[in-house]
Design a protein around this motif. Structure first.
Motif, PDB file in Angstrom:
ATOM      1  N   PRO A  89      71.596 -83.832 -11.558  1.00 37.24           N
ATOM      2  CA  PRO A  89      72.457 -84.914 -11.077  1.00 37.24           C
ATOM      3  C   PRO A  89      71.617 -86.106 -10.619  1.00 37.24           C
ATOM      4  CG  PRO A  89      72.995 -82.803 -10.010  1.00 37.24           C
ATOM      5  CD  PRO A  89      71.700 -82.620 -10.733  1.00 37.24           C
ATOM      6  N   ALA A  90      72.292 -87.228 -10.434  1.00 36.77           N
ATOM      7  CA  ALA A  90      71.629 -88.407  -9.878  1.00 36.77           C
ATOM      8  C   ALA A  90      71.285 -88.167  -8.414  1.00 36.77           C
ATOM      9  CB  ALA A  90      72.541 -89.624 -10.005  1.00 36.77           C
ATOM     10  N   VAL A  91      70.286 -88.886  -7.931  1.00 39.40           N
ATOM     11  CA  VAL A  91      69.923 -88.812  -6.513  1.00 39.40           C
ATOM     12  C   VAL A  91      71.089 -89.356  -5.680  1.00 39.40           C
ATOM     13  CG1 VAL A  91      68.311 -89.628  -4.755  1.00 39.40           C
ATOM     14  CG2 VAL A  91      67.493 -89.133  -7.073  1.00 39.40           C
ATOM     15  N   PRO A  92      71.521 -88.644  -4.638  1.00 40.53           N
ATOM     16  CA  PRO A  92      72.594 -89.179  -3.782  1.00 40.53           C
ATOM     17  C   PRO A  92      72.228 -90.555  -3.226  1.00 40.53           C
ATOM     18  CG  PRO A  92      72.176 -86.871  -3.285  1.00 40.53           C
ATOM     19  CD  PRO A  92      71.091 -87.303  -4.213  1.00 40.53           C
ATOM     20  N   GLN A  93      73.241 -91.384  -3.096  1.00 40.56           N
ATOM     21  CA  GLN A  93      73.027 -92.767  -2.683  1.00 40.56           C
ATOM     22  C   GLN A  93      73.601 -93.021  -1.287  1.00 40.56           C
ATOM     23  OE1 GLN A  93      71.316 -95.144  -4.767  1.00 40.56           O
ATOM     24  NE2 GLN A  93      70.841 -93.167  -5.707  1.00 40.56           N
ATOM     25  N   ASP A  94      73.022 -94.033  -0.629  1.00 41.93           N
ATOM     26  CA  ASP A  94      73.547 -94.580   0.630  1.00 41.93           C
ATOM     27  C   ASP A  94      73.516 -93.568   1.770  1.00 41.93           C
ATOM     28  OD1 ASP A  94      74.199 -96.966  -0.815  1.00 41.93           O
ATOM     29  OD2 ASP A  94      76.037 -95.989  -1.508  1.00 41.93           O
ATOM     30  N   LEU A  95      72.467 -92.771   1.840  1.00 46.17           N
ATOM     31  CA  LEU A  95      72.351 -91.809   2.944  1.00 46.17           C
ATOM     32  C   LEU A  95      72.155 -92.555   4.259  1.00 46.17           C
ATOM     33  CD1 LEU A  95      72.044 -88.940   4.071  1.00 46.17           C
ATOM     34  CD2 LEU A  95      69.606 -89.064   3.485  1.00 46.17           C
ATOM     35  N   ALA A  96      72.998 -92.250   5.218  1.00 41.02           N
ATOM     36  CA  ALA A  96      72.912 -92.869   6.542  1.00 41.02           C
ATOM     37  C   ALA A  96      73.063 -91.787   7.596  1.00 41.02           C
ATOM     38  CB  ALA A  96      73.996 -93.932   6.718  1.00 41.02           C
ATOM     39  N   ALA A  97      72.403 -91.990   8.742  1.00 41.88           N
ATOM     40  CA  ALA A  97      72.436 -91.016   9.832  1.00 41.88           C
ATOM     41  C   ALA A  97      72.969 -91.683  11.089  1.00 41.88           C
ATOM     42  CB  ALA A  97      71.038 -90.460  10.083  1.00 41.88           C
ATOM     43  N   ALA A 110      79.511 -89.963  -2.429  1.00 38.15           N
ATOM     44  CA  ALA A 110      79.641 -88.745  -3.239  1.00 38.15           C
ATOM     45  C   ALA A 110      79.181 -89.003  -4.673  1.00 38.15           C
ATOM     46  CB  ALA A 110      81.089 -88.273  -3.238  1.00 38.15           C
ATOM     47  N   ASN A 111      78.455 -88.043  -5.251  1.00 35.96           N
ATOM     48  CA  ASN A 111      78.059 -88.124  -6.660  1.00 35.96           C
ATOM     49  C   ASN A 111      79.292 -87.992  -7.557  1.00 35.96           C
ATOM     50  OD1 ASN A 111      75.439 -87.794  -5.457  1.00 35.96           O
ATOM     51  ND2 ASN A 111      74.696 -87.041  -7.425  1.00 35.96           N
ATOM     52  N   SER A 112      79.193 -88.533  -8.760  1.00 34.11           N
ATOM     53  CA  SER A 112      80.347 -88.567  -9.674  1.00 34.11           C
ATOM     54  C   SER A 112      80.268 -87.514 -10.779  1.00 34.11           C
ATOM     55  CB  SER A 112      80.469 -89.952 -10.300  1.00 34.11           C
ATOM     56  OG  SER A 112      79.300 -90.282 -11.043  1.00 34.11           O
ATOM     57  N   GLU A 113      79.190 -86.725 -10.854  1.00 37.61           N
ATOM     58  CA  GLU A 113      79.063 -85.738 -11.936  1.00 37.61           C
ATOM     59  C   GLU A 113      80.171 -84.687 -11.857  1.00 37.61           C
ATOM     60  OE1 GLU A 113      74.982 -87.399 -11.224  1.00 37.61           O
ATOM     61  OE2 GLU A 113      76.502 -86.516  -9.924  1.00 37.61           O
ATOM     62  N   GLY A 114      80.757 -84.375 -13.012  1.00 38.65           N
ATOM     63  CA  GLY A 114      81.822 -83.376 -13.041  1.00 38.65           C
ATOM     64  C   GLY A 114      81.354 -81.968 -12.742  1.00 38.65           C
ATOM     65  N   ASP A 115      80.055 -81.701 -12.955  1.00 32.85           N
ATOM     66  CA  ASP A 115      79.537 -80.350 -12.722  1.00 32.85           C
ATOM     67  C   ASP A 115      78.750 -80.260 -11.417  1.00 32.85           C
ATOM     68  OD1 ASP A 115      77.360 -81.873 -13.519  1.00 32.85           O
ATOM     69  OD2 ASP A 115      76.492 -80.310 -14.793  1.00 32.85           O
ATOM     70  N   LYS A 150      66.604 -85.718   4.471  1.00 30.64           N
ATOM     71  CA  LYS A 150      66.716 -86.080   3.064  1.00 30.64           C
ATOM     72  C   LYS A 150      67.792 -85.203   2.431  1.00 30.64           C
ATOM     73  CE  LYS A 150      61.793 -87.303   2.396  1.00 30.64           C
ATOM     74  NZ  LYS A 150      60.577 -87.020   1.577  1.00 30.64           N
ATOM     75  N   LEU A 151      68.220 -85.586   1.222  1.00 29.46           N
ATOM     76  CA  LEU A 151      69.225 -84.828   0.475  1.00 29.46           C
ATOM     77  C   LEU A 151      68.806 -84.686  -0.970  1.00 29.46           C
ATOM     78  CD1 LEU A 151      72.653 -86.506   1.297  1.00 29.46           C
ATOM     79  CD2 LEU A 151      71.852 -84.312   2.186  1.00 29.46           C
ATOM     80  N   SER A 152      69.318 -83.651  -1.633  1.00 31.36           N
ATOM     81  CA  SER A 152      69.303 -83.599  -3.092  1.00 31.36           C
ATOM     82  C   SER A 152      70.649 -83.071  -3.560  1.00 31.36           C
ATOM     83  CB  SER A 152      68.163 -82.725  -3.632  1.00 31.36           C
ATOM     84  OG  SER A 152      68.416 -81.355  -3.386  1.00 31.36           O
ATOM     85  N   LEU A 163      64.756 -85.914  -4.341  1.00 34.75           N
ATOM     86  CA  LEU A 163      65.201 -86.133  -2.972  1.00 34.75           C
ATOM     87  C   LEU A 163      65.484 -87.613  -2.715  1.00 34.75           C
ATOM     88  CD1 LEU A 163      62.674 -83.808  -1.116  1.00 34.75           C
ATOM     89  CD2 LEU A 163      65.119 -83.410  -1.360  1.00 34.75           C
ATOM     90  N   THR A 164      66.425 -87.850  -1.820  1.00 40.58           N
ATOM     91  CA  THR A 164      66.676 -89.217  -1.376  1.00 40.58           C
ATOM     92  C   THR A 164      65.482 -89.736  -0.574  1.00 40.58           C
ATOM     93  OG1 THR A 164      67.643 -88.457   0.693  1.00 40.58           O
ATOM     94  CG2 THR A 164      69.152 -88.743  -1.160  1.00 40.58           C
TER      95      THR A 164
END
Length: 201
Positions: A89-97, A110-115, A150-152, A163-164
């Motif tokens: 999948p694409a790297v998650p975007q706009d991570l904020a804490a 949220a990622n848009s991949e169907g799987d 971080k996220l993946s 990772l983000t």
């Protein structure tokens, strides 16, 4: 020609690559490629990639060698292979804490991949949890300590994105003391004395 030797397969994402040892005949013309019992193509190379396949479906392949007089060898032994999803999948975007009292809340787009299956959450370099949401709260943190997150993103085939970028945040005390109790006043001469029960915090 002799039967081609050492036929192997490599599964790809929607494709399969075949490799084999090149025949040694001087009059060799080409190799015929068979999939699921039917000739699908021919090649002069000793490598062939079949694209446009359906992931998680098993395919069988065989080869024969053909010379310039159109004499064809017997078929090789059958090899079976299943292509599978290898695209992360694409790297998650706009991570904020957002800092809380002993906790941190993460939010991202949220990622848009169907799987898409889940997100892995990393704190200070180690994976601490996973979630199917695009929000996550980590509790039981120490106030006035900096934490790095971080996220993946992970899909149903366990392909993980990179990772983000890191976000750093410091939780802090946000709980006000309770209201002082039992406030009383005593009038004096040109003055007033206040008394109350001491807070327990």
């Amino acid at each position: 020609p002799s039967v081609p030797q050492n036929l192997t397969t490599t599964a790809g994402d929607g494709q399969v690559t075949l490799n084999w040892t090149a025949n040694g005949e001087n009059d060799l013309a080409r190799y015929r490629v068979y999939m699921d019992g039917t000739q699908i193509d021919s090649t002069t190379s000793n490598s062939y990639t079949k694209t446009g396949l359906t992931n998680y479906t098993t395919y069988t392949f065989k080869l024969s060698a053909v010379d310039t007089s159109r004499n064809a060898s017997a078929l090789t032994s059958q090899v079976s292979v299943m292509p599978y999803d290898q695209t992360a999948p694409a790297v998650p975007q706009d991570l904020a804490a957002t800092a809380g009292d002993g906790q941190v809340t993460l939010n991202w787009t949220a990622n848009s991949e169907g799987d898409l299956a889940r997100y892995r959450v990393y704190m200070n370099g180690a994976q601490i949890d996973s979630t199917t949401n695009n929000s996550y709260t980590k509790n039981d943190l120490t106030n006035y300590t900096t934490y790095n997150f971080k996220l993946s993103a992970v899909d149903t085939s366990r392909n993980a994105s990179a990772l983000t970028s890191q976000v750093s945040v410091m939780p802090y005390d946000q709980t006000a003391p309770s209201v002082p109790q039992n406030l009383t006043t005593t009038a004096g001469d040109g003055q007033v004395t206040l008394n109350w029960t001491a807070n327990g915090e």
